[in-house]
Design a protein around this motif. Structure first.
Motif, PDB file in Angstrom:
ATOM      1  N   PRO A 160       0.828  -1.214   0.000  1.00 61.90           N
ATOM      2  CA  PRO A 160       0.000   0.000   0.000  1.00 61.90           C
ATOM      3  C   PRO A 160       0.858   1.257   0.000  1.00 61.90           C
ATOM      4  O   PRO A 160       1.909   1.331   0.639  1.00 61.90           O
ATOM      5  N   VAL A 161       0.387   2.261  -0.734  1.00 62.71           N
ATOM      6  CA  VAL A 161       1.086   3.542  -0.858  1.00 62.71           C
ATOM      7  C   VAL A 161       0.227   4.613  -0.208  1.00 62.71           C
ATOM      8  O   VAL A 161      -0.980   4.684  -0.476  1.00 62.71           O
ATOM      9  N   PRO A 162       0.801   5.458   0.652  1.00 65.52           N
ATOM     10  CA  PRO A 162       0.002   6.521   1.286  1.00 65.52           C
ATOM     11  C   PRO A 162      -0.567   7.491   0.246  1.00 65.52           C
ATOM     12  O   PRO A 162       0.069   7.803  -0.758  1.00 65.52           O
ATOM     13  N   ASN A 163      -1.789   7.950   0.493  1.00 63.13           N
ATOM     14  CA  ASN A 163      -2.473   8.922  -0.361  1.00 63.13           C
ATOM     15  C   ASN A 163      -2.597   8.429  -1.798  1.00 63.13           C
ATOM     16  O   ASN A 163      -2.502   9.216  -2.749  1.00 63.13           O
ATOM     17  N   CYS A 164      -2.798   7.137  -1.963  1.00 69.05           N
ATOM     18  CA  CYS A 164      -2.938   6.540  -3.289  1.00 69.05           C
ATOM     19  C   CYS A 164      -4.282   5.828  -3.363  1.00 69.05           C
ATOM     20  O   CYS A 164      -4.599   5.003  -2.496  1.00 69.05           O
ATOM     21  N   PRO A 165      -5.085   6.123  -4.373  1.00 68.71           N
ATOM     22  CA  PRO A 165      -6.357   5.398  -4.512  1.00 68.71           C
ATOM     23  C   PRO A 165      -6.116   3.901  -4.635  1.00 68.71           C
ATOM     24  O   PRO A 165      -5.117   3.469  -5.222  1.00 68.71           O
ATOM     25  N   PRO A 166      -6.983   3.088  -4.065  1.00 71.50           N
ATOM     26  CA  PRO A 166      -6.768   1.634  -4.119  1.00 71.50           C
ATOM     27  C   PRO A 166      -6.741   1.129  -5.556  1.00 71.50           C
ATOM     28  O   PRO A 166      -7.604   1.453  -6.370  1.00 71.50           O
ATOM     29  N   GLY A 167      -5.736   0.340  -5.851  1.00 70.65           N
ATOM     30  CA  GLY A 167      -5.566  -0.218  -7.180  1.00 70.65           C
ATOM     31  C   GLY A 167      -4.534   0.495  -8.024  1.00 70.65           C
ATOM     32  O   GLY A 167      -4.030  -0.065  -9.002  1.00 70.65           O
ATOM     33  N   LEU A 168      -4.190   1.732  -7.666  1.00 71.47           N
ATOM     34  CA  LEU A 168      -3.192   2.488  -8.425  1.00 71.47           C
ATOM     35  C   LEU A 168      -1.776   2.288  -7.893  1.00 71.47           C
ATOM     36  O   LEU A 168      -0.847   2.944  -8.373  1.00 71.47           O
TER      37      LEU A 168
END
Length: 325
Positions: free
Chosen positions: A101-109
């Protein structure tokens, strides 16, 4: 008659001689190789191997490699059914490993966050080649090492596709390796009968990620000789510009759409429609290569990714040519 005692029947002289032999007599054939072993307790009786012709030697010790040949005309079995792969089966799809998971990233991107280059490969539709009936477009999204990243499918009804062709409104759904819809791209219908410089005639694409949450727009701008677009955020504020070549449908060469900053000074990336030779003129099987900086905001990467499909429908979505008889 009652006093007679029954006696054993007389045996032939040769048989009597064979029964009375000297213990030191040499036998005509050598004894069996395990005749000097003391017999142990009786074990389970093994059934004879089925399917082997007479004359085969079955090894008794594990790991032994027998050297045998059949005595009859039957050939030895070389392949056992169900234990060997079938060569005509399609190769399995190799998916890109799921990122963290990447902070401030929409899920799936999260996939786009670690990529600076992706390939958009359109499927060849046999039905379109034979009947010219327009079907829903499908695309494979891959990275540089041919791993699948996304699958994009069009969701448009048959009447709209075949009545409006490349001007049709559409919905594109982007799914990941788990089949989750992580992005939706929508193109509304815009009438082209009006003046070409009228804003109501300009094409537009809305990008939602996750579906229902708008992250930006791709808007067409009027230009006299080349394709021109602006990439906007969710507030319709221009962030980047896309400029295409004067001749978008290049014959014999790639078509390059440059992505520049608003002032036009710095180059950010590019969308390249690859020339596939004969296939580029006969079928709708386009191959796009998208390049952007690795450190670019992931939402802007998604917007560049979405602008590729608006470009495809506007300039390269043509009905397949019929072969002349």
């Amino acid at each position: 008659m009652s006093g007679l005692v029954p006696t054993a029947p007389e045996q032939p002289t040769e048989e009597m001689e064979n029964q009375i032999k000297s213990p030191t007599a040499v036998p005509d054939a050598p004894p069996d190789y395990n005749s000097h072993f003391a017999p142990g307790p009786a074990g389970p009786v093994a059934s004879p191997s089925a399917g082997l012709p007479m004359g085969y030697y079955i090894p008794q010790q594990p790991g032994a490699i027998p050297l045998y040949h059949p005595t009859g005309g039957t050939h030895p079995i070389q392949y056992q059914p169900g234990k060997y792969p079938v060569t005509n089966q399609p190769a399995p799809i190799m998916w890109m490993a799921g990122p963290a998971p990447v902070p401030n990233c929409p899920p799936g991107l999260e996939y786009l966050a670690q990529l600076d280059n992706i390939h958009v490969l359109q499927h060849v539709e046999p039905l379109e080649l034979m009947t010219r009936f327009e079907t829903n477009n499908r695309y494979d999204i891959k990275n540089n090492i041919d791993q699948m990243v996304y699958i994009v499918t069009e969701d448009t009804d048959d009447f709209t596709r075949n009545a409006y062709r490349n001007l049709r409104p559409f919905v594109l759904r982007v799914t990941d390796c788990l089949g989750r819809e992580i992005m939706t791209m929508q193109r509304p219908f815009r009438c082209t009968c009006c003046c070409f410089c009228c804003p109501c005639a300009r094409q537009e694409l809305e990008v939602q990620c996750p579906p229902g949450v708008t992250i930006g727009f791709v808007a067409e701008h009027w230009n006299l000789c080349r394709a021109s677009y602006s990439i906007q955020n969710e507030k319709k504020e221009s962030m980047m510009r896309v400029r295409g070549p004067c001749a978008t449908y290049g014959c014999g060469s790639d078509s390059v759409f440059e992505i520049n900053s608003l002032d036009g000074v710095s180059n950010i990336g590019s969308i390249i429609r690859k020339w596939n030779g004969f296939l580029s003129t006969m079928v709708n099987a386009d191959h796009f290569e998208i390049r952007f900086p690795l450190a670019l905001d992931v939402k802007m990467k998604a917007m560049i990714f979405g602008s590729c499909f608006l470009i495809d429908f506007m300039y390269f979505e043509r009905p397949p040519r019929r072969m002349s008889r």
